[in-house]
Write an enzyme that holds these catalytic residues in place. Structure first.
Site, PDB file in Angstrom:
ATOM      1  N   SER A 240       0.903  -1.252   0.092  1.00 43.78           N
ATOM      2  CA  SER A 240       0.064   0.064   0.210  1.00 43.78           C
ATOM      3  C   SER A 240       0.867   1.314  -0.070  1.00 43.78           C
ATOM      4  O   SER A 240       1.569   1.302  -1.133  1.00 43.78           O
ATOM      5  CB  SER A 240      -0.838  -0.036   1.138  1.00 43.78           C
ATOM      6  OG  SER A 240      -2.097   0.839   1.138  1.00 43.78           O
ATOM      7  N   ASP A 463      -8.977  -3.819  -6.619  1.00 40.22           N
ATOM      8  CA  ASP A 463      -8.307  -3.078  -5.372  1.00 40.22           C
ATOM      9  C   ASP A 463      -8.996  -1.673  -5.363  1.00 40.22           C
ATOM     10  O   ASP A 463      -8.664  -0.899  -6.310  1.00 40.22           O
ATOM     11  CB  ASP A 463      -6.792  -3.162  -5.257  1.00 40.22           C
ATOM     12  CG  ASP A 463      -6.449  -2.693  -3.899  1.00 40.22           C
ATOM     13  OD1 ASP A 463      -7.233  -2.041  -3.200  1.00 40.22           O
ATOM     14  OD2 ASP A 463      -5.112  -2.708  -3.784  1.00 40.22           O
ATOM     15  N   HIS A 492      -7.194  -5.784  -0.872  1.00 40.34           N
ATOM     16  CA  HIS A 492      -5.914  -4.967  -0.718  1.00 40.34           C
ATOM     17  C   HIS A 492      -4.773  -5.606  -0.159  1.00 40.34           C
ATOM     18  O   HIS A 492      -5.014  -6.037   1.135  1.00 40.34           O
ATOM     19  CB  HIS A 492      -6.409  -3.693  -0.033  1.00 40.34           C
ATOM     20  CG  HIS A 492      -5.443  -2.762   0.044  1.00 40.34           C
ATOM     21  ND1 HIS A 492      -4.740  -2.361  -0.787  1.00 40.34           N
ATOM     22  CD2 HIS A 492      -4.891  -2.009   1.238  1.00 40.34           C
ATOM     23  CE1 HIS A 492      -4.004  -1.242  -0.405  1.00 40.34           C
ATOM     24  NE2 HIS A 492      -4.097  -1.154   0.839  1.00 40.34           N
TER      25      HIS A 492
END
Length: 556
Positions: A240, A463, A492
């Protein structure tokens, strides 16, 4: 696909002229030479000092296999001999045992450093992942290293308000999944005042140090950590937000890279950081919310929430209205309901427990929803700290619109097609409109052929937190990178998850340096199975997982 259509529509709505803001010194502007020189000085100092690993603090509740220590980094890399801050670091040494052949000793390949994202997520627990079966081969070959980035946990912790008041519950939803919704003027003025007060609180509590909590410094800290660990070249995995400052690292220090994994990539285009990335994220969550509703509709025989996605939306709206009139257990209002469903937008393994909680609530049993959605008051200090770091890093990293009319226009337009999370995302980031510290100009992430060793990008096609376009953009910008896509999936963070195909590419790269030529695709992992009312063990396991997720909402 529908996700692409929504993102395209959103893109046409968010072409706004960002208000000019003063640029701080970055690697591409004034002071760059000083900061790069400062990083070299700090890295040499860290290499000489090393890290004195020992027993971890009792309150971190670490097992005996975990070791902890600290590494000193400059608060300001332009002045490496000035104020120093200490970052906490954790490690589990390579076990050297082949999980498939106990008699075979696996040679050590070095250190694998991990960042879980955020900004503001704490990576201190990462080394424990080696206990999981899917990570044992990697744990055999690498020392697994986690750390708390600057501002997080014990690493020069940042705070913007009293943690005792951080969780305000129950609370009304800042948005409704209804295309007709638009916040009224009094509510806007209230949120503007809150954003200004929060930005002022950050400045008052952090003082002049506030400007130094940013992604470029996170990348520089990573190089100092590499040196302190005694590594000539870095093996790094970022998830991320960790992909963004990992990409900055690759651009700043390409010769220091051994291998890098970017799991669920942030779009690194300087024009996207961070205002437009947040708008794109809001658009993508609308699609994921639709995916979840369709899944619940397919399992109406279990949950009774409706046979179509629209009927499920109606059930959700009925619960939201009831919670607005009477919060569940005095703690769960519409905003807490939305938070639980937003988490399900990140991770589809939460779909069964979240659907079951909504179903039970509408049938008269609020307990599952309260267990799922009520704020965890004991975690208020950690959550406030994470929120402070998230805000400081994103606000410091780039110019933001300073005129609320820009925010109002863009989010009003976007909410017409993506109402589920648009306004709540806007309110969360609004302090950046009134940020008191100087803004940076984002670094142009880019490497040429041969400058960087081959790197691996992992991305799920649907995502929402880091829309797929970000992985494509990072792939274009990092010469020699390879993109592995999990098709028609939206979880995710996919490294080490349920997809064997993805994990095979990850292991081949980290353990053998093998990669596909340019791109590869994996079929989606199986969608979750509905939770039956007579299966409490599954329900409790999923709720425990929910409590342990590090990513904040909505996050990167």
């Amino acid at each position: 696909m529908r996700a692409a259509a929504v993102c395209t529509a959103a893109g046409s709505l968010v072409l706004t002229a960002l208000a000019a803001a003063p640029a701080d010194s970055t690697s591409g502007g004034p002071g760059a030479t000083a900061e790069l020189r400062g990083t070299a000085v700090a890295a040499a100092r860290a290499r000489a000092a090393g890290i004195d690993f020992g027993t971890c603090a009792d309150e971190q509740d670490m097992p005996s296999t975990m070791e902890c220590g600290t590494v000193s980094v400059p608060l300001d890399y332009a002045h490496p001999d000035g104020k120093q801050i200490r970052l906490t670091v954790s490690r589990v040494r390579a076990v050297h045992k082949d999980p498939h052949n106990s008699k075979r000793r696996v040679p050590r390949q070095g250190v694998l450093v991990h960042n879980p994202g955020g900004p503001g997520a704490n990576g201190m627990y990462f080394p424990l992942i080696g206990l999981l079966p899917k990570w044992k081969r990697i744990a055999a070959a690498y020392d697994l290293v986690g750390y708390a980035p600057r501002g997080v946990g014990r690493s020069a912790p940042l705070s913007c308000e009293d943690p005792k008041g951080f969780f305000k519950a129950p609370s009304p939803s800042p948005t409704q999944p209804d295309e007709s919704y638009k916040p009224d003027e009094p509510y806007k003025k209230e949120r503007i005042a809150e954003a200004k007060a929060y930005a002022d609180g950050c400045a008052q509590r952090a003082g002049k140090a506030l400007r130094h909590y940013n992604s470029l410094n996170n990348a520089r800290d990573l190089d100092v950590l590499r040196a302190a660990l005694g590594e000539e070249k870095l093996t790094f995995m970022g998830a991320s937000y960790g992909t963004y400052f990992g990409a900055l690292y690759a651009t700043l220090f390409p010769s220091h890279v051994r291998r890098m994994v970017f799991d669920s990539a942030v779009n690194p285009d300087p024009a996207q950081i961070w205002y437009r990335n947040n708008l794109d994220q809001s658009a993508a969550f609308e699609d994921r919310w639709a995916d979840f509703r369709e899944w619940m509709a397919r399992h109406d025989d279990v949950y009774g929430l409706g046979r179509t996605a629209e009927q499920v939306r109606t059930s959700y709206e009925r619960a939201r209205a009831q919670l607005a009139a009477e919060p569940a257990d005095g703690a769960v209002g519409p905003e807490q309901l939305q938070g639980a469903f937003l988490m399900a937008g990140y991770y589809d393994d939460h779909w069964p427990s979240t659907a079951e909680a909504l179903s039970a609530y509408l049938k008269g049993d609020p307990k599952p929803l309260v267990e799922l959605a009520a704020p965890y008051q004991d975690g208020a200090a950690e959550a406030e700290n994470s929120n402070a770091v998230y805000t400081a890093v994103e606000c410091n990293d780039a110019p933001w619109p300073t005129d609320f009319r820009v925010w109002d226009r863009d989010n009003t337009r976007l909410a017409r097609v993506a109402p589920f999370v648009t306004w709540s995302n806007a309110w969360m980031n609004l302090p950046c409109a009134y940020w008191p510290a100087p803004r940076q100009q984002p670094l142009d992430v880019r490497t040429g052929p041969g400058e960087l060793p081959p790197t691996l990008i992992l991305a799920a096609e649907r995502d929402a937190a880091t829309p797929y376009g970000g992985a494509l953009e990072l792939h274009r910008r990092l010469a020699g990178s390879v993109l592995v896509t999990e098709r028609d999936s939206g979880t995710h963070g996919i490294a080490g998850g349920p997809n064997r195909c993805v994990n095979a590419y990850l292991e081949a790269y980290l353990l053998e340096g093998r990669l596909p030529v340019r791109r590869a695709a994996c079929a989606p992992h199986p969608e979750p199975q509905p939770e039956r009312p007579d299966d409490p063990s599954q329900r409790e396991a999923l709720r425990d997982t929910l409590k342990g997720k590090a990513d904040r909402l909505p996050g990167k």
